[in-house]
Design a protein around this motif. Sequence first.
Motif, PDB file in Angstrom:
ATOM      1  N   ALA B 244       5.613  -3.478  -0.338  1.00 38.56           N
ATOM      2  CA  ALA B 244       4.531  -3.139   0.577  1.00 38.56           C
ATOM      3  C   ALA B 244       3.168  -3.670   0.146  1.00 38.56           C
ATOM      4  O   ALA B 244       2.307  -3.942   0.974  1.00 38.56           O
ATOM      5  CB  ALA B 244       4.462  -1.622   0.760  1.00 38.56           C
ATOM      6  N   GLY B 245       2.958  -3.832  -1.142  1.00 38.62           N
ATOM      7  CA  GLY B 245       1.627  -4.223  -1.605  1.00 38.62           C
ATOM      8  C   GLY B 245       1.351  -5.715  -1.603  1.00 38.62           C
ATOM      9  O   GLY B 245       0.267  -6.153  -1.992  1.00 38.62           O
ATOM     10  N   GLY B 246       2.294  -6.498  -1.163  1.00 38.97           N
ATOM     11  CA  GLY B 246       2.238  -7.953  -1.297  1.00 38.97           C
ATOM     12  C   GLY B 246       1.019  -8.643  -0.743  1.00 38.97           C
ATOM     13  O   GLY B 246       0.622  -9.702  -1.229  1.00 38.97           O
ATOM     14  N   LYS B 247       0.416  -8.101   0.283  1.00 39.32           N
ATOM     15  CA  LYS B 247      -0.677  -8.831   0.925  1.00 39.32           C
ATOM     16  C   LYS B 247      -2.072  -8.303   0.582  1.00 39.32           C
ATOM     17  O   LYS B 247      -3.059  -8.770   1.129  1.00 39.32           O
ATOM     18  CB  LYS B 247      -0.476  -8.789   2.445  1.00 39.32           C
ATOM     19  CG  LYS B 247       0.531  -9.840   2.932  1.00 39.32           C
ATOM     20  CD  LYS B 247       0.943  -9.629   4.375  1.00 39.32           C
ATOM     21  CE  LYS B 247       0.172 -10.477   5.338  1.00 39.32           C
ATOM     22  NZ  LYS B 247       0.734 -10.363   6.712  1.00 39.32           N
ATOM     23  N   LYS B 249      -3.957  -8.424  -2.229  1.00 39.71           N
ATOM     24  CA  LYS B 249      -4.859  -9.340  -2.936  1.00 39.71           C
ATOM     25  C   LYS B 249      -5.507 -10.319  -1.979  1.00 39.71           C
ATOM     26  O   LYS B 249      -6.660 -10.707  -2.135  1.00 39.71           O
ATOM     27  CB  LYS B 249      -4.100 -10.109  -4.021  1.00 39.71           C
ATOM     28  CG  LYS B 249      -4.234  -9.469  -5.371  1.00 39.71           C
ATOM     29  CD  LYS B 249      -4.087 -10.481  -6.506  1.00 39.71           C
ATOM     30  CE  LYS B 249      -4.176  -9.756  -7.834  1.00 39.71           C
ATOM     31  NZ  LYS B 249      -3.225 -10.251  -8.817  1.00 39.71           N
ATOM     32  N   TYR B 255      -3.691  -2.445  -3.973  1.00 43.02           N
ATOM     33  CA  TYR B 255      -2.750  -1.511  -3.364  1.00 43.02           C
ATOM     34  C   TYR B 255      -2.602  -0.325  -4.294  1.00 43.02           C
ATOM     35  O   TYR B 255      -2.133  -0.474  -5.420  1.00 43.02           O
ATOM     36  CB  TYR B 255      -1.410  -2.227  -3.162  1.00 43.02           C
ATOM     37  CG  TYR B 255      -0.335  -1.365  -2.549  1.00 43.02           C
ATOM     38  CD1 TYR B 255      -0.561  -0.687  -1.343  1.00 43.02           C
ATOM     39  CD2 TYR B 255       0.911  -1.240  -3.155  1.00 43.02           C
ATOM     40  CE1 TYR B 255       0.435   0.092  -0.782  1.00 43.02           C
ATOM     41  CE2 TYR B 255       1.910  -0.461  -2.590  1.00 43.02           C
ATOM     42  CZ  TYR B 255       1.661   0.203  -1.411  1.00 43.02           C
ATOM     43  OH  TYR B 255       2.647   0.975  -0.845  1.00 43.02           O
TER      44      TYR B 255
END
Lengths: 686, 282
Positions: B244-247, B249, B255
Amino acid sequence: MDNRVRIIYERLLSKEYKKLRRDTSYDFAKEYASVGLSAAKRSGDRLLRLAELERAILFPEDRIGMMRTIKKVPPLLTEKEYDEISADHFIFDGGIVFNIASDYGKTLSEGMEKKRAFISEKLEELSEGDEKRDFYKACLDSVDALYIIAEKYRAEAERSGNTELAQALKVVPKYEPKSYYQALVFLRLLNFTLWLNGNKHITLGRFDQYAYPYFERDIKSGAISYDEAFSLTQEFFISLNFDADLYPGVQQGDNGQSMVLGGVDKNGKSVFNDLSKLCLEASLELKIIDPKINIRVDKNTPDEVYLLGTELTKQGLGFPQYSNDDAVIPALVKWGYDIEDARNYVVAACWEFIIPGVAMDIVNIEALNFPKIVRDTVFSDLKKVKSFDELFERVRENIFVEAEKMVASTKNIYIQPSPFQSLLMTDRIEEGVDISEGAKYNNYGFHGAGLSTATDSLAAVKKCVFEEGSVSAEVLLNALESDFEGYAEVRNRLLKAPKMGNNDDYADGIAVKLLDCFADSLEGKKNDRGGIFRAGTGSAMYYIWSAENLGATPDGREKGSPFAANYSPSLGVKPSGVISVIKSFVKPDLKRVCNGGPLTLEFHDTVFKNDEGTGKVAALVKYFISAGGHQLQLNAVNRDKLLDAQKHPEKYPDLIVRVWGWSGYFNELDAAYQNHIIKRMEFSSQ
Amino acid sequence: MGGRRGLIFSIEEFAVYDGPGIRTAVFFKGCPLRCNWCHNPEGLEGIQQILRSPNGCVKCGACYKEAEKNGGVLTKSCVDLCPRGLIRESGKYFEAEELAGIFLKNKDVFDRTGGGVTFSGGECLAQVDFLLEVTSTLKGKINIAIETSGYGDTRKFRELLKNIDLVYYDLKIIDRENFKKYTGGDISVVLKNFGALCESGAPFTVRVPLIPGVTDTAENLGAIADIVKDSGAEVEFMPYNKMAGGKYKLVGREYRPSFDTTREINYDLGAFIKNGVAYKIK
């Protein structure tokens, strides 16, 4: 797969059997040259000698088997002879017969003994000194070589108690097979011997058609069960891979063992049958490179075929490839192929459409380098012309010049005789003409490499130079010359110009015109073997080769960067989506450029994670066909590509990964997430 | 009406998991909620943003130099300066007609495959006037689905539903306190609109994210089952994924979920079985 096939499959993976190959290498050419043997006789003699040298090896679980023990097929000519011939001939790709399709149907149904009898009769008839004697003698040697191999395996089968194979080899290859099993043994023998004969890109053609009578009879009579036919077919498929590392090609795997399923019969009736389906299912489970599956489809093809095909795509092997009979058959007819022959087309090693048994077409003899023509024209004429149309007119002229050069360069070709391959053609023996000398069809095919790069380059010039005036001709040429060093802003402007693949006529319209020019430039031209020239949308290895030395192009491509493979949007272009890509790429008049060369679409494997996704991909393929596309290849994106994308994100701005219920551009994910996906793919590919 | 503009951050052709058939998904930029597990932070702010991809930067410094002119914040003029094309502007304004035109171009594909267009986000209801205009243009021509958290004006939502063929409606957390805590919103808005949705007669599917320890608790799942059971709707569960935190940055954020992301998801869906609610786990 059943236990027996699993053992054979594991043998293939373990590679242990390769230790049984011999390290001895042979050189016959010197000897041939010293006695001044004709090339035809050499070919027959070489096969005979290699057959004598081969050793039959069978494993307890083999019902078909056969593996090579000789690693390399020695050349027919000495280097000196080769150089002498090439001094006054055009020699293409080693000068051997390759990338054509045998008439397996006739060969199976007649058996070799009938041919041998005909040849013997001819040899008795012909007077000493008749120039056809060499051909027939070489053919006789080639049949006998095949018999020697068959006999070795028969004896070994008998010795090892494999009575079934021993029995089969008493029937084939001399006579028509009595069963599906015997047909497979026959085909394996032919395949084995063709490779040993030094041919390459050996296609398997319409296996589901020529093998069907044997399959159908056995299934109907109850002689074999479906499961048994499945098991035998899988063994046959695996056997095609045993020696694949010995087969010559640009890259390993580039061996041309393509198989075509489905399509229509000579009356135009659809013939996708139970065996076609069995082949798809057999391949699906094996997940091995050969045979590479092609499916012939048309507007009436049932959904089930697309669904089965998509299940196979999901395996990430890069096949099946689809070809559209509604586009290909009319295109071939327009090029002068008889309708019955056109309906019988198969796919050559990669994508080119060829006719089994009756064609000696050389379908990849040259490639038009679209981007080079555009770049050269921009350098020579951009400052002189007043409008984009005028520039395009110069491009058109240069395509004609280039086509003329390619036509001239392919004259006076030399191809070594191939009597064994001649035996497997429809009428070469009866006609007394070696296949290397030609057949009913002797057409040449030209690929068209880098179409999208050329299109995008022209679109960028039109937009930035002529319409917006945001980049002057002077600045553009300087930027290209310096490979955009110090011109990042100019490059980004060029990159923003319309690109092919967005269903935008601005760029797509240029592609339509470029392909039309290509077709026009070859219209009415004849080669010196009586054939015509076929324009195509393939790239073969030219998308790398032609690009390597080409400087920066006006689409923003940097020096040396490859073009898109085949008929696809440029690398580095982020199209609006797959539907737009399809719509863009069906705009050109593909029936005029139908030598072969697919639109390639890549999907992340998670698109296929359940039946819903698989069904949608199948629907998309069906849409492409109904919209008039000629050929389509789908990839489930593989791990190697993702690794490369990590290192070179600029090459993959359009690589979309489905992370779970959502999508993201691979480049935009944190390294940790990228690694996760890569790892996950490692697992899912097990 | 007319001339209204909408802010869109992505148009995705061939969105495989956003409804039946071959569909195009349209992502509206801007969302009133701040779900703790949000995987698509690009959709949160209803403004244009300059995004810089964290990977592949050759550290040439061109964008920094340009950004200095603006107090260190990336601007549109930075986009063209990146030699690797890693900077882009997120969010593009469309006229309703223009956006509708993009979908109509692919009507043949939608019709052949039983597909259509799916409006998603962000939160598409956050630009409901624009959405009304687009869907009014498309109504009867293309199958229209929406994916929504239900967080919007009820009167407008009712009006919108007249244009919609299929609704994916999120029920995330029912408890007022927890909803506030994890999404920043007021659950009564969602429940009121859910009522409007049921009354409207529009076909819909309820979507429930399974967030470990947050939405997958027995009470929450029970409460959702209770609300859904009489509607006859199907439920799709969307299990939390560690990606879920991939985008984050990319949008210059971190995240920071306030729940334990490593915890196993509770798949005990007994409350739905008991109440005869059909469901799928996506």
